[in-house]
Design a protein around this motif. Structure first.
Motif, PDB file in Angstrom:
ATOM      1  N   UNK A  48      17.596  79.899  45.361  1.00 37.64           N
ATOM      2  CA  UNK A  48      18.265  78.849  44.589  1.00 37.64           C
ATOM      3  C   UNK A  48      17.663  78.761  43.198  1.00 37.64           C
ATOM      4  N   UNK A  49      18.522  78.715  42.210  1.00 37.06           N
ATOM      5  CA  UNK A  49      18.083  78.454  40.839  1.00 37.06           C
ATOM      6  C   UNK A  49      18.705  77.129  40.422  1.00 37.06           C
ATOM      7  N   UNK A  50      17.887  76.083  40.484  1.00 38.51           N
ATOM      8  CA  UNK A  50      18.382  74.778  40.065  1.00 38.51           C
ATOM      9  C   UNK A  50      18.004  74.584  38.605  1.00 38.51           C
ATOM     10  N   UNK A  51      18.874  74.059  37.832  1.00 34.86           N
ATOM     11  CA  UNK A  51      18.587  73.734  36.425  1.00 34.86           C
ATOM     12  C   UNK A  51      17.728  74.804  35.780  1.00 34.86           C
ATOM     13  N   UNK A  52      18.244  75.982  35.740  1.00 32.71           N
ATOM     14  CA  UNK A  52      17.457  77.109  35.260  1.00 32.71           C
ATOM     15  C   UNK A  52      17.787  77.409  33.802  1.00 32.71           C
ATOM     16  N   UNK A  53      16.762  77.633  33.005  1.00 31.35           N
ATOM     17  CA  UNK A  53      16.985  78.026  31.614  1.00 31.35           C
ATOM     18  C   UNK A  53      16.883  79.543  31.524  1.00 31.35           C
ATOM     19  N   UNK A  92      23.267  93.629  51.052  1.00 32.96           N
ATOM     20  CA  UNK A  92      24.415  93.053  50.348  1.00 32.96           C
ATOM     21  C   UNK A  92      24.088  91.602  49.988  1.00 32.96           C
ATOM     22  N   UNK A  93      24.291  91.273  48.724  1.00 32.80           N
ATOM     23  CA  UNK A  93      23.891  89.958  48.220  1.00 32.80           C
ATOM     24  C   UNK A  93      25.112  89.239  47.655  1.00 32.80           C
ATOM     25  N   UNK A  94      25.339  88.002  48.081  1.00 29.75           N
ATOM     26  CA  UNK A  94      26.396  87.232  47.415  1.00 29.75           C
ATOM     27  C   UNK A  94      25.753  86.275  46.418  1.00 29.75           C
ATOM     28  N   UNK A  95      26.368  86.200  45.253  1.00 31.97           N
ATOM     29  CA  UNK A  95      25.799  85.427  44.144  1.00 31.97           C
ATOM     30  C   UNK A  95      26.816  84.413  43.641  1.00 31.97           C
ATOM     31  N   UNK A  96      26.418  83.165  43.626  1.00 33.72           N
ATOM     32  CA  UNK A  96      27.247  82.137  43.005  1.00 33.72           C
ATOM     33  C   UNK A  96      26.623  81.884  41.631  1.00 33.72           C
ATOM     34  N   UNK A  97      27.303  82.353  40.605  1.00 33.35           N
ATOM     35  CA  UNK A  97      26.681  82.485  39.284  1.00 33.35           C
ATOM     36  C   UNK A  97      26.564  81.147  38.568  1.00 33.35           C
ATOM     37  N   UNK A  98      25.765  81.212  37.507  1.00 32.14           N
ATOM     38  CA  UNK A  98      25.514  80.038  36.680  1.00 32.14           C
ATOM     39  C   UNK A  98      26.807  79.565  36.017  1.00 32.14           C
ATOM     40  N   UNK A 154      21.875  85.272  49.934  1.00 30.24           N
ATOM     41  CA  UNK A 154      22.800  84.501  49.101  1.00 30.24           C
ATOM     42  C   UNK A 154      21.995  83.809  48.000  1.00 30.24           C
ATOM     43  N   UNK A 155      22.518  83.935  46.783  1.00 29.92           N
ATOM     44  CA  UNK A 155      21.861  83.335  45.622  1.00 29.92           C
ATOM     45  C   UNK A 155      22.801  82.285  45.045  1.00 29.92           C
ATOM     46  N   UNK A 156      22.261  81.108  44.784  1.00 25.77           N
ATOM     47  CA  UNK A 156      23.083  80.046  44.221  1.00 25.77           C
ATOM     48  C   UNK A 156      22.432  79.508  42.956  1.00 25.77           C
ATOM     49  N   UNK A 157      23.230  79.394  41.901  1.00 20.90           N
ATOM     50  CA  UNK A 157      22.773  78.785  40.658  1.00 20.90           C
ATOM     51  C   UNK A 157      23.464  77.462  40.477  1.00 20.90           C
ATOM     52  N   UNK A 158      22.708  76.416  40.270  1.00 17.81           N
ATOM     53  CA  UNK A 158      23.350  75.127  40.041  1.00 17.81           C
ATOM     54  C   UNK A 158      22.545  74.015  40.657  1.00 17.81           C
ATOM     55  N   UNK A 159      23.037  72.792  40.508  1.00 21.93           N
ATOM     56  CA  UNK A 159      22.242  71.665  40.980  1.00 21.93           C
ATOM     57  C   UNK A 159      23.028  70.741  41.912  1.00 21.93           C
ATOM     58  N   UNK A 160      24.050  71.285  42.558  1.00 20.69           N
ATOM     59  CA  UNK A 160      24.805  70.491  43.525  1.00 20.69           C
ATOM     60  C   UNK A 160      24.028  70.466  44.848  1.00 20.69           C
ATOM     61  N   UNK A 161      23.302  69.357  45.068  1.00 20.77           N
ATOM     62  CA  UNK A 161      22.397  69.297  46.226  1.00 20.77           C
ATOM     63  C   UNK A 161      23.142  69.442  47.552  1.00 20.77           C
ATOM     64  N   UNK A 162      24.347  68.897  47.597  1.00 16.78           N
ATOM     65  CA  UNK A 162      25.120  68.996  48.844  1.00 16.78           C
ATOM     66  C   UNK A 162      25.474  70.446  49.151  1.00 16.78           C
ATOM     67  N   UNK A 163      25.828  71.156  48.078  1.00 17.63           N
ATOM     68  CA  UNK A 163      26.200  72.559  48.259  1.00 17.63           C
ATOM     69  C   UNK A 163      24.968  73.378  48.663  1.00 17.63           C
TER      70      UNK A 163
END
Lengths: 488, 286
Positions: free
Chosen positions: B254-259, B148-154, B228-237
């Protein structure tokens, strides 16, 4: 049918004569320093600790305790060496790693004896398993160094940089090989910390690394305990942490590096299920049970420490198992007849004894064969616990000693559910002569390594690692390269 | 004749059903002219937990469906999305995208689904191995879903970012709980309608709308979530997610600043991120 007294089946009428491996051949110093930047270096704070022979609790040597300052010097040396090592042709990197393999082979006997002296494991195991497997690991990954583009089609693999590696005391040289070989082949430089109770073979390996002319700073070996490990984990200029050890420390590491760019692989604890079906080859299965739990005194993260026997054959299997346990020889690790050596440290012995107490207080029925345990040293007789269930602490927690819990089951779905009902997921075993049952089980068991009609087998070409809370990342095989590269 | 439009009610997608949030809360999504576009469900921790239950329940059945079947289901999603292209383009425009960008995002999303549909019965051969061990054993390593995967989308590419994460995860046999883009959530819920009519079993994809700040910690700490997959660039998060994920040694991605338009984001290596490797041994000597 006449009942055969199983207790007599294995009872030999003869006694084994002592067959101790000679220690004349080995070369040990009284004191060992840190291996940093191609030199043996005194620790900044001048502190040393003793490494003890667990079979007699006598000191073998004193070993430098690396402080955070020493770790910093080692990381700087590794950083300085990184560019040159990463840019070296894959062929040449491979040649160095091949040299390491050959030099260990040449000194295999010395390494085996020291491994048994320092860690307490039977010489038969260090001689036939630990050292040859360590050599094979270097051989295997040496060959990858100039072929990495074939490992990751359509991607360009690049080394990560400086890698911090922290290894356990149960397979000291083998774990060093598992960590060093793929990291070197892929072009990383390394700061490695062996466990504080078994630092000697890693320090002997440092001699070999020195002898083979590896560029200075590529491999640095710093000895010490948890504090030294923490200094590595928290060092800001390390790109990756590779750790083998307990799940609790693994959790600490995952937390400590949160928010940094450090990569991590963790090979953590286990509570492997070993499942015996009524249609198994019972005698082979009994041997498999013994190997699964008593190999290396049970100090094995993938040990088959939870036995599940189908109810119809439970009485038979337990009777045969008890009879077989009576024949196990517990004692001098250097004796070639020894099956179970010394418990690695006093601390671990106390941990195991504590679990045995808990098992008894929770109502488990204990069985230990009579053993003539030596007076000095750390010893634990092979132990069974019957009449236990899923809720018992000794069924749930990793004991890391020669203690096996025995449960029974009736149906396939029941045993799958019981086997998977653990936060761990490192290993599992299944014994049956029915092919479809084997594949059904191996598919359903949540574990990174599944042994069918065998147990505790390892190979340099075979990826090893956990599901769930047993960690992530694989060591061995093609998959073992991945934790040490990034893609452009 | 002027006709009064029928406005759509956007709800959550959990276990193949479209419930409102159990919390009864909402948040308003507005366009650049500050007009109300829609009221979205402000999903709660309880909604997330319900979604995990649904995802776990669906996981083994989905994982055990054949590779061919999973591929066809993914292809079916692409077909359904193709048929409703205009709606998605309109929704992306309503949330501020240019016509050209919206068209590009929708068609790229459809093509990406087809891309992963094709991998469904191939990645296993790509990532699995037979290992030449030095003993009398047959030894192989094959991939299995992590679970089971939780995804915080772009946040910005609200459709392409979503599909680029859902497709590789489910084609690998995982089930997912996705938190949609907070500021652009429309396409995510419309995608749920597409999924619901594409033979994707209920519970395989669960979609929530709400606040990242409220939900990320639960998505990272839930003990029955494997990755858990996270998209974004909030370093604290990112730091907090890593810390919380350590509680049960979750795999973090983690996908930071992903195109998401970059071709490296269309790859079996993305499928591999939510796969486990299992090694099996059996003796060959008789």
């Amino acid at each position: 049918m006449k009942k055969i007294e199983n207790k007599d089946i294995f009872k030999a009428t003869w006694k084994y004569a002592e067959a101790p491996e000679s220690t004349d051949h080995i070369n040990l110093q009284k004191q060992y320093d840190l291996y940093i930047d191609g030199k043996f270096t005194k620790p900044v704070k001048g502190k040393y600790f003793d490494t003890i022979n667990p079979s007699n609790n006598k000191k073998i040597a004193s070993v430098a305790e690396a402080s955070s300052e020493d770790v910093d010097v080692a990381v700087k040396a590794a950083r300085k060496a990184f560019k040159g090592w990463a840019n070296l042709s894959g062929k040449d990197r491979g040649k160095y790693v091949f040299r390491i393999a050959r030099l260990i082979q040449e000194r295999a006997r010395e390494f085996a004896v020291i491994e048994s002296l320092d860690g307490g494991k039977p010489i038969r195991e260090s001689r036939d398993i630990d050292i040859p497997l360590a050599v094979n690991h270097f051989f295997y990954y040496a060959g990858w160094a100039d072929k990495l583009e074939y490992a990751f089609p359509n991607r360009k693999p690049k080394p990560l940089g400086v890698v911090g590696q922290i290894i356990p005391w149960n397979f000291p040289l083998l774990m060093a090989a598992w960590k060093l070989a793929p990291a070197l082949a892929t072009g990383n430089t390394i700061v490695l910390k062996p466990a504080e109770s078994t630092p000697l073979t890693a320090l002997k390996l440092a001699e070999i690394i020195n002898d083979c002319g590896l560029p200075k700073g590529v491999v640095n070996i710093v000895t010490g305990a948890g504090q030294t490990g923490a200094s590595i984990v928290n060092h800001p200029d390390i790109n990756k942490i590779a750790f083998t050890g307990s799940t609790n420390v693994g959790r600490y590491i995952a937390k400590a590096i949160a928010g940094t760019d450090k990569k991590v692989t963790l090979e953590l604890g286990g509570k492997g299920a070993n499942i015996i079906f009524e249609d198994a080859a019972i005698d082979q299965a009994v041997e498999g049970i013994v190997n699964a739990i008593f190999f290396n005194q049970g100090h094995v993260c993938c040990a088959g420490s939870r036995l599940f026997v189908q109810e119809s054959v439970a009485a038979l299997v337990i009777r045969k198992l008890k009879a077989r346990m009576k024949t196990l020889i517990v004692g001098n690790p250097l004796d070639k007849n020894t099956d179970i050596g010394a418990i690695n440290s006093k601390k671990q012995l106390h941990a195991i004894q504590n679990y045995i107490k808990i098992g008894l207080s929770e109502g488990g029925e204990i069985y230990q064969p009579e053993c003539n345990l030596p007076k000095e040293g750390n010893w634990c007789a092979p132990t069974l616990f019957l009449n236990v269930s899923q809720s018992h602490k000794i069924v749930q927690e990793e004991i890391f000693g020669p203690v096996l819990t025995v449960q029974t089951f009736r149906t396939i779905s029941e045993v799958i559910e019981k086997a998977n009902n653990t936060p761990y997921g490192l290993s599992a075993g299944v014994w049956t002569q029915n092919g479809a049952k084997i594949f059904h089980l191996t598919q359903k068991l949540e574990a990174g390594v599944v042994w069918a009609n065998t147990f505790n087998k390892f190979d340099a070409t075979s990826p090893f690692g956990g599901y769930k809370e047993s960690g992530f990342g694989r060591e061995g095989g093609l998959h073992g390269l991945k934790p040490y590269v990034k893609f452009e | 004749m002027n006709r009064l439009d029928i406005n759509k009610t956007y709800k959550l997608y959990i276990g193949g059903k479209f419930p409102r949030t159990e919390s009864g809360r909402y948040y308003a999504v507005k366009n650049s002219k500050d007009n109300l576009v829609a009221n979205m469900c402000l999903a709660s921790r309880k909604d997330f937990r319900n979604a995990v239950v649904a995802a776990r329940k669906a996981q083994s059945h989905w994982a055990n469906s054949t590779a061919l079947n999973k591929g066809q289901v993914l292809y079916r999603i692409a077909e359904m999305l193709e048929g409703r292209k205009e709606q998605f383009i309109a929704e992306l425009i309503a949330q501020g995208e240019s016509v050209k960008a919206a068209k590009n995002e929708v068609t790229t999303s459809i093509d990406r689904l087809v891309y992963y549909a094709g991998w469904s019965d191939k990645y296993q051969q790509f990532f699995s191995t037979v290992n030449p061990v030095s003993s009398m054993h047959f030894n192989f390593s094959n991939v299995e879903p992590v679970g089971v995967v939780s995804i915080i989308a772009d946040e910005t590419e609200s459709l392409l970012g979503l599909i680029s994460l859902i497709a590789p995860a489910i084609v690998g046999g995982n089930t997912v709980i996705v938190l949609a883009s907070e500021s652009k959530p429309l396409a995510a819920i419309s995608l749920a309608e597409v999924l619901n009519s594409s033979d994707v079993p209920g519970g395989v994809v669960n979609i929530l709308t709400g606040k990242k700040n409220e939900l990320f910690s639960h998505m990272a700490s839930h003990m029955d979530v494997n990755s858990v997959i996270y998209c974004g660039d909030d370093e604290k998060m990112i730091k907090s997610i890593s810390e919380l994920a350590s509680s049960n040694i979750k795999r973090t991605v983690f996908y930071k600043k992903n195109d998401w338009y970059n071709e490296v984001n269309e790859s079996p290596y993305l499928i591999e991120k939510t796969l486990e490797l299992k090694t099996t041994w059996h003796p060959t000597g008789i």
